[in-house]
Write a protein that holds these residues in place. Structure first.
Motif, mmCIF file in Angstrom:
data_model
loop_
_atom_site.group_PDB
_atom_site.id
_atom_site.type_symbol
_atom_site.label_atom_id
_atom_site.label_comp_id
_atom_site.label_asym_id
_atom_site.label_seq_id
_atom_site.Cartn_x
_atom_site.Cartn_y
_atom_site.Cartn_z
ATOM 1 N N ILE A 67 9.200 133.771 63.022
ATOM 2 C CA ILE A 67 9.363 133.752 64.450
ATOM 3 C C ILE A 67 10.434 134.861 64.838
ATOM 4 O O ILE A 67 11.398 134.792 64.454
ATOM 5 C CB ILE A 67 9.850 132.359 64.905
ATOM 6 N N ARG A 68 9.977 135.889 65.644
ATOM 7 C CA ARG A 68 11.048 136.892 65.959
ATOM 8 C C ARG A 68 11.429 136.452 67.175
ATOM 9 O O ARG A 68 10.784 135.788 68.193
ATOM 10 C CB ARG A 68 10.145 138.315 66.101
ATOM 11 N N VAL A 69 12.757 137.108 67.610
ATOM 12 C CA VAL A 69 13.494 136.670 68.841
ATOM 13 C C VAL A 69 13.852 138.140 69.272
ATOM 14 O O VAL A 69 14.925 138.564 68.471
ATOM 15 C CB VAL A 69 14.566 135.622 68.653
ATOM 16 N N ASN A 70 13.712 138.571 70.514
ATOM 17 C CA ASN A 70 14.352 139.711 70.927
ATOM 18 C C ASN A 70 14.939 139.547 72.509
ATOM 19 O O ASN A 70 14.250 138.645 73.069
ATOM 20 C CB ASN A 70 13.310 140.662 71.070
ATOM 21 N N CYS A 71 15.696 140.279 72.990
ATOM 22 C CA CYS A 71 16.157 140.184 74.343
ATOM 23 C C CYS A 71 15.789 141.552 75.040
ATOM 24 O O CYS A 71 15.717 142.496 74.638
ATOM 25 C CB CYS A 71 17.664 140.053 74.376
ATOM 26 N N ILE A 72 15.497 141.298 76.489
ATOM 27 C CA ILE A 72 15.245 142.248 77.313
ATOM 28 C C ILE A 72 16.537 142.351 78.194
ATOM 29 O O ILE A 72 16.870 141.174 78.732
ATOM 30 C CB ILE A 72 14.033 142.231 78.051
#
Ligand SMILES: NC(=O)c1ccc[n+]([C@@H]2O[C@H](COP(=O)([O-])OP(=O)(O)OC[C@H]3O[C@@H](n4cnc5c(N)ncnc54)[C@H](O)[C@@H]3O)[C@@H](O)[C@H]2O)c1
Length: 370
Positions: free
Chosen positions: A299-304
């Motif tokens: 599960i990947r988690v990134n922020c904008i």
């Protein structure tokens, strides 16, 4: 006062120096320390004739003929160089634009790279999808191939309306759950219902959030502080936890996109908004921590991190004067449009960003460069 703050005060006190004035050498060299002044002097000794100022650019174009045969046609010409200063970018609000879903047949005809950039057949949950940035990211997901869209929002009327509109425009299944992102039990019930209807989500886009600004820390009501942190930060946690568990249970890889803000990394000027800034800094650090923890589950988690965007959140007459300052501090000299996050959102949701996790990407017209 930090160097950065000092810089901002100076700029605002003189709003509004034109860009050419800002880059003139005199005021900058006065502020420079001795070592840098030496550098400035040697730069002045450069021969002016070394500066390249072509009046035209030669171009060679090699293209296929009308039958698609490569290497048969070539063209050579020059284009004139226009040296006018850059003008402010045109600005649009694509509120009423059509939403054209990506069909399976079009997807099949796309080159492999573009297929990877799509989110064909993915189930997407979007919080704050009733309006603003979340709503436009939901539209983008439809155009990028989503199988079903699930909107979580606290605003019953708007949420219902936008789900109906999105379904009408795309023909895709769209569900709306009236959920407050502070309410863990309601979120769990809604995610369970989503799993039952569409299967486990492949993507979570967490855009629900609120902002308080122009409130001094010394008079900030602690109850308001807690409320904002509860929505922006705890909400990101509760949503990620519920959707992450569903992904894990289904053994599915997933992508979580948290909408943070440039305010999580810089201090805005001139408005005072310590609580909002702290909440978004928390979202960024939470996203990084989760990315490390959940990499083992695929599960990947990134922020904008958006800069100033032209959404209802900022369309308040009281902010008009400040918006001029915001624009003057943004290299692109404009606020972001409501659809300016769409491309990155789809990329982060897609398999094209498969090796990207724990990132925090700014979309701010260059604001954080200064
Ligand atoms: N607009 C900007 O300039 C800007 C800049 C940086 C970051 N952001 C962030 O982008 C996100 C979206 O902002 P926007 O400009 O689209 O705002 P918006 O107010 O237009 O939309 C926010 C949506 O979130 C929903 N929402 C608010 N509280 C909720 C809650 N407790 N539970 C569920 N839903 C809730 C609202 O009903 C609304 O539909 C926010 O997280 C915001 O902090 C916005």
């Amino acid at each position: 006062m930090s160097g950065r703050t000092a810089l901002r005060v100076t700029r605002a006190a003189a709003p509004l120096l034109s860009r050419s004035t800002r880059t003139s050498a005199a005021p900058i060299s006065r502020a420079l320390p001795a070592a840098n002044r030496t550098f400035t002097k040697s730069a002045i000794r450069c021969n002016k004739n070394d500066v390249v100022h072509e009046t035209e650019v030669p171009v060679s174009v090699y293209s296929a003929d009308s039958n698609g045969a490569a290497g048969s046609t070539s063209d050579h010409f020059s284009i004139p160089v226009n040296r006018q200063d850059a003008k402010p970018q045109p600005f649009s609000t694509p509120e009423d634009a059509d939403v054209i879903p990506l069909t399976k047949s079009v997807h099949r005809s796309m080159p492999p790279m573009m297929q990877k950039m799509s989110i064909m057949d993915k189930v997407v949950v979007i919080t704050g999808g009733a309006r603003g940035l979340g709503n436009h990211m939901a539209r983008a997901c439809a155009e990028a191939g989503a199988k079903a869209l699930v909107i979580f929002d606290v605003n019953q009327e708007l949420g219902d309306e936008s789900a109906a509109e999105l379904h009408q425009k795309t023909g895709l299944p769209v569900s709306f759950f009236k959920v407050d992102v502070r309410d863990g039990d309601a979120i769990n019930a809604a995610v369970d219902a989503c799993v039952e209807t569409y299967g486990a989500p492949d993507v979570l886009i967490n855009s629900a959030g609120i902002a308080d600004s122009n409130i001094k820390a010394e008079s900030y009501d602690p109850a308001m502080f807690r409320r904002l942190v509860d929505i922006n930060l705890t909400g990101s946690f509760l949503m990620s936890q519920a959707v992450g568990r569903a992904m894990m249970k289904a053994g599915k890889p997933g992508s979580i996109v948290l909408v943070a803000s440039m305010s999580g990394s810089i201090v805005n000027y001139p408005q005072e908004q310590s609580c909002y800034n702290a909440s978004k800094a928390g979202v960024i650090q939470f996203g990084k921590s989760l990315a490390a923890e959940w990499a083992k589950y695929n599960i990947r988690v990134n922020c904008i991190s958006p800069g100033y965007m032209d959404t209802a959140l900022n369309r308040v007459p009281a902010l008009d004067a400040q918006k001029k300052i915001w624009r003057s501090l943004t290299p692109q000299n404009r606020l972001g449009s409501v659809d300016d996050l769409n491309g990155l959102c789809v990329f982060l949701a897609s398999d094209a960003s498969g090796f990207m996790t724990g990132a925090n990407v700014a979309i701010d017209g260059g604001y954080t460069l200064y």
